[in-house]
Every structure is written in C-alpha cells, then in structure tokens.
Design an enzyme around this catalytic site. Sequence first.
Site, PDB file in Angstrom:
ATOM      1  CE  LYS A   1       2.456   3.612  -1.658  1.00 26.30           C
ATOM      2  NZ  LYS A   1       2.477   2.152  -1.720  1.00 26.30           N
TER       3      LYS A   1
ATOM      4  CE  LYS B   1      -4.177  -1.575  -0.127  1.00 15.32           C
ATOM      5  NZ  LYS B   1      -2.765  -1.418   0.308  1.00 15.32           N
TER       6      LYS B   1
END
Length: 303
Positions: A177, A245
């Site tokens: 990811k 983030k």
Amino acid sequence: MSAQTIGFIGLGIMGLPMARNLIDAGHDVVGHNRSSDPTAELVAYGGEDGGSPAGVAERSDVVLLCLPDSPDVENIVLGEGNEANPVIDGVSEGMTVIDHSTISPTVAEAVADRLAKEGVSMLDAPISGGEQGAIDGTLSIMVGGEESTLEAHREVLEAMGETVTHCGPSGAGQTTKACNQIVVSAQMVGVSEALVFAEKAGADLEAVVDAISGGAAGCWTLDNRAPNMITGDFDPGFFAEYQYKDLRIATAAGEEFGAPIPQTSVAHELYKTMVENDMGRDDNSGVMQVLELMAGTEARIDD
C-alpha cells in the site's frame, strides 16, 4: 458463497459502503463506529450495532477494520489507548481479524503477533480505489499474512474488491500500500503541475486533459479526477489528510529501509501544506490548490 457473520469496525467514507456490499452478498454484518450516525446508517441498511469493538468481535466469525491510522488500530484492537472494550477482549481462538486500514508495516506485524498469542490470525489488507471503488465493490486489496488464511476468507474480500492479491507475509500488504500511495501521490502532483502550467500558458484545459489522457501520460488521476479538478470540485473521495498520513508512513519506511524516495518527499511536503492550510478534508486531488497558490492563479474552466 457461505454466509458468515462479519464484524466491521470503522464505518467511514470507505468502510460503510464496504459493509453494505457485504450485506448485499448475503452476510450478516455487525458494525461499530466511534460516531453513531454511520452505525445507524448500517442498521437502516440491514446490519446490526455491535455496541463496542469487543461486542462486534463476540458476535462475529471474522472482524474487519477500516481505521484512520496506526494508533487507532492499536487502540481499537489491543486497547493501547482509551478504548475500554477492544477487539482482543471479544475474540475467540480460531478467529481472524482483517485490517483494511493503511498503517505502518511494523505496527501491522506487532498487532498480528499479539493476536496470535490469543490463537487469532490476522491479515493486513489495505485497500485502494477511493470512495467510488468502495461503493462499486471494485477495490484493489493488498494482503499480507498467511496465504491459507487469505484463501479461507477470499470470498469475503471479493464481495468488496475486484482485485485481491497476496503480497507476502504479515506487513507485506502495508508495504504494498505504501508503494501504491507513492505512485498515487506522484500522479496527483504531476497532473496538478501540468494543469497549472497549462493555465499559465493560456492553453484550453479541457483540450489538454483530453489530449494527454489518450497518450503515454494516461493515468487514473487524469481519467477520474482531472475533470473535477479544473472545475474546482474537490469533494472528497479520499481525504487529503489521509494521503498526508500515508505519505508519512511511506517516508518513514523509506528511511527505515534505506530506500531513496525524493519525489515522495516533495509530495509529502505539499500534502502537509494542504493540512496546515485547512484543506485536509478536501479530496487528495486538491493538492493542485497548493500549486495554484504558488503560481498565483487558478486552473479553472467555467462549469
């Protein structure tokens, strides 16, 4: 597909449509969210309210998570924070926890190790595809953990995702990811630069998007975000603050593993600028606004 009771914790912009797809696939879904409105929406759709993370785990065959960040997963699953009824208090031996959050690979490994002591298996299974992918059930799901555990739950994941890929042992889904977000941020920043440049040069923005989408520059961002970007529509499909983030995770992992990521470091700073200027709840394509501020112009057409 054999119906199971699925616990789903984290009913946000991605989690709620994912849970709805599980209901549509014939599963009983028991949900929980820190704010009550999304849980009420799930109940209205046919789900049940689990009351707490532990309550969800007690009533489920498998528990899915879709939470904002590493500390949230540690808190909700292990109680390492202010959560009084964490998932671990409601699990039973032989259960599986599947985490769709995007978190640090090392945190994913640590949580999996702790659950293993309770006889609970874990898959880190972050997702890509944005809100529309969650709604349509066409997400890409990147899975770390035991392949046998993935195969046991593949049908559940395929109710939410079009592509389900085993990426390696625990933590590998999160590493994959991070790679995804490196490429996504590069697309967002690159398309933004191109559009602001086109505006400054006096080009027809719609013609530019149409022309370069069909060539070597063609990418997901041009197809799915550029038409909205040039009208100033930055309603979120994926919050810019979540992109920031994710880039913090990627840059920290790059430092840890000694991988050079100069382009990602620039994207990190641009998204930080968005958050510091109260743009964090805009779509991640809204990074174009930072470049517009730098250029002293807006790349817009009349809608």
